[in-house]
Design a protein around this motif. Sequence first.
Motif, PDB file in Angstrom:
ATOM      1  N   ARG A  24     -10.837   9.948   1.869  1.00 22.57           N
ATOM      2  CA  ARG A  24     -10.709  10.627   3.169  1.00 22.57           C
ATOM      3  C   ARG A  24     -11.822  11.665   3.341  1.00 22.57           C
ATOM      4  NH1 ARG A  24      -4.053  11.100   2.986  1.00 22.57           N
ATOM      5  NH2 ARG A  24      -3.671   8.855   2.978  1.00 22.57           N
TER       6      ARG A  24
ATOM      7  N   LYS B  95       0.855  -1.188   0.000  1.00 19.76           N
ATOM      8  CA  LYS B  95       0.000   0.000   0.000  1.00 19.76           C
ATOM      9  C   LYS B  95       0.887   1.233   0.000  1.00 19.76           C
ATOM     10  CE  LYS B  95      -3.580   2.495   2.476  1.00 19.76           C
ATOM     11  NZ  LYS B  95      -4.692   2.417   3.428  1.00 19.76           N
TER      12      LYS B  95
ATOM     13  N   LYS C  50      -2.171  -1.473  -3.886  1.00 22.59           N
ATOM     14  CA  LYS C  50      -3.040  -0.308  -3.838  1.00 22.59           C
ATOM     15  C   LYS C  50      -2.222   0.961  -3.914  1.00 22.59           C
ATOM     16  CE  LYS C  50      -6.143   1.950  -0.626  1.00 22.59           C
ATOM     17  NZ  LYS C  50      -6.593   2.017   0.740  1.00 22.59           N
TER      18      LYS C  50
ATOM     19  N   TYR D 284     -14.892   1.062  -7.015  1.00 24.09           N
ATOM     20  CA  TYR D 284     -16.150   1.813  -6.952  1.00 24.09           C
ATOM     21  C   TYR D 284     -16.916   1.698  -8.257  1.00 24.09           C
ATOM     22  CZ  TYR D 284     -13.525   3.447  -2.981  1.00 24.09           C
ATOM     23  OH  TYR D 284     -12.783   3.466  -1.831  1.00 24.09           O
TER      24      TYR D 284
ATOM     25  N   SER E  61     -10.246   5.610  -4.700  1.00 24.77           N
ATOM     26  CA  SER E  61     -11.208   6.698  -4.871  1.00 24.77           C
ATOM     27  C   SER E  61     -10.761   7.754  -5.876  1.00 24.77           C
ATOM     28  CB  SER E  61     -11.484   7.345  -3.513  1.00 24.77           C
ATOM     29  OG  SER E  61     -10.285   7.813  -2.927  1.00 24.77           O
TER      30      SER E  61
HETATM   31  C1  PBG Z   1      -7.446   3.652   5.546  1.00 23.94           C
HETATM   32  C2  PBG Z   1      -7.759   3.372   4.127  1.00 23.94           C
HETATM   33  C3  PBG Z   1      -7.579   4.268   3.083  1.00 23.94           C
HETATM   34  C4  PBG Z   1      -8.114   3.680   1.953  1.00 23.94           C
HETATM   35  C5  PBG Z   1      -8.582   2.418   2.322  1.00 23.94           C
HETATM   36  N1  PBG Z   1      -8.340   2.234   3.681  1.00 23.94           N
HETATM   37  C6  PBG Z   1      -7.057   5.658   3.080  1.00 23.94           C
HETATM   38  C7  PBG Z   1      -5.730   5.922   3.626  1.00 23.94           C
HETATM   39  O1  PBG Z   1      -4.865   5.055   3.743  1.00 23.94           O
HETATM   40  O2  PBG Z   1      -5.517   7.076   3.981  1.00 23.94           O
HETATM   41  C8  PBG Z   1      -8.183   4.342   0.607  1.00 23.94           C
HETATM   42  C9  PBG Z   1      -9.223   3.857  -0.342  1.00 23.94           C
HETATM   43  C10 PBG Z   1      -9.530   4.761  -1.471  1.00 23.94           C
HETATM   44  O3  PBG Z   1      -8.905   5.833  -1.680  1.00 23.94           O
HETATM   45  O4  PBG Z   1     -10.439   4.412  -2.217  1.00 23.94           O
HETATM   46  N2  PBG Z   1      -6.691   2.790   6.277  1.00 23.94           N
END
Ligand code: PBG
Length: 329
Positions: free
Chosen positions: A206, A196, A254, A319, A280
Amino acid sequence: MYPLRRNRRLRTTEAMRSLVRETIIAPKDFIAPLFIVEGKGVKEEIASMPNYYRFSLDTLKAEVKELWAMGIKSVLLFVKVPDHLKDNEGKEALNPDGLMQLAIKTVKDTCPEIIVMTDVALDPYSKYGHDGIVAQGQIANDPTNVFLAKMGLSHAQAGADIVTPSDMMDGRILAMRTLLEEEGFYNTGIMSYSAKYASAFYGPFRDALDSAPVDLKNIPKDKKTYQMDPANRNEAVKETLMDIDEGADIVMVKPGLCYLDIVRDIREVVDVPIAVYQVSGEYAMLKAAAERGWLDHDAVMMEQVLSIKRAGATMIASYFAKDVVKLIS
Ligand code: PBG
């Protein structure tokens, strides 16, 4: 050699192209992320994610039925936690009657066969918007692992099939797997966000959960001390292999599109399924361009999910899940 081999022969008609097609997109490929809020009768659109909604527990039921009827067999649950329930240690995350625990039960009651995956992370519960406990000017790794393991267990107890840690602390998979085994949850899966990246593509998410990191004196307002540097490729393989050793059943890359080299690298070396999260910001970008008439929404969407699968994804959290399935059915 040309002209004995004319590659265009196999591209002459749609029937011919489908005969030799290497990658096929199916409804079962998708994990549908769902955002849950407190309240009744809520289905509110997320400003930076057009046509994507937050649901309260009652409206969630219809959504889950619709997904299942379409052939989408997995959901990934996220909750938006009201500010007064946020703290530094994520106490509310362990509440057996908390919003996540109730959402898991609601989904399972509505559709017992659907695979319930849950986000295991501190940030929606953290008053600082971080994925770890803040202590002495740092994001404290090992205390966070103790918390995350308990959070995973709490989701398993509520009925989650797969718990999905998205925090990037070191050692959290081992902590979670150990506790699940000790408590007899042998069949609870762990899908680890193993590679990630510290990505700017998470912005709209967020917004959806109101979970962005806040200003703190001695801690940067980003997640770069725990999420991965986008410049790194070998490190993604290391992270992923470690998570598998610690007990992950499914690993994840991711975001999606910018990281397909990583997906392929990992596909070459692991023997577990790989999930890719098309995040997202990727969703928002295409929606915005399509709204302006600059891109053909459906064609670009299909090309994107196809590319993610071609790169090596076994499954895609997206999504676009419903949009894609509507188009291919
Ligand atoms: C939080 C989390 C995030 C996402 C999934 N779980 C955001 C982050 O790490 O700040 C992002 C998913 C997305 O942007 O669609 N642990």
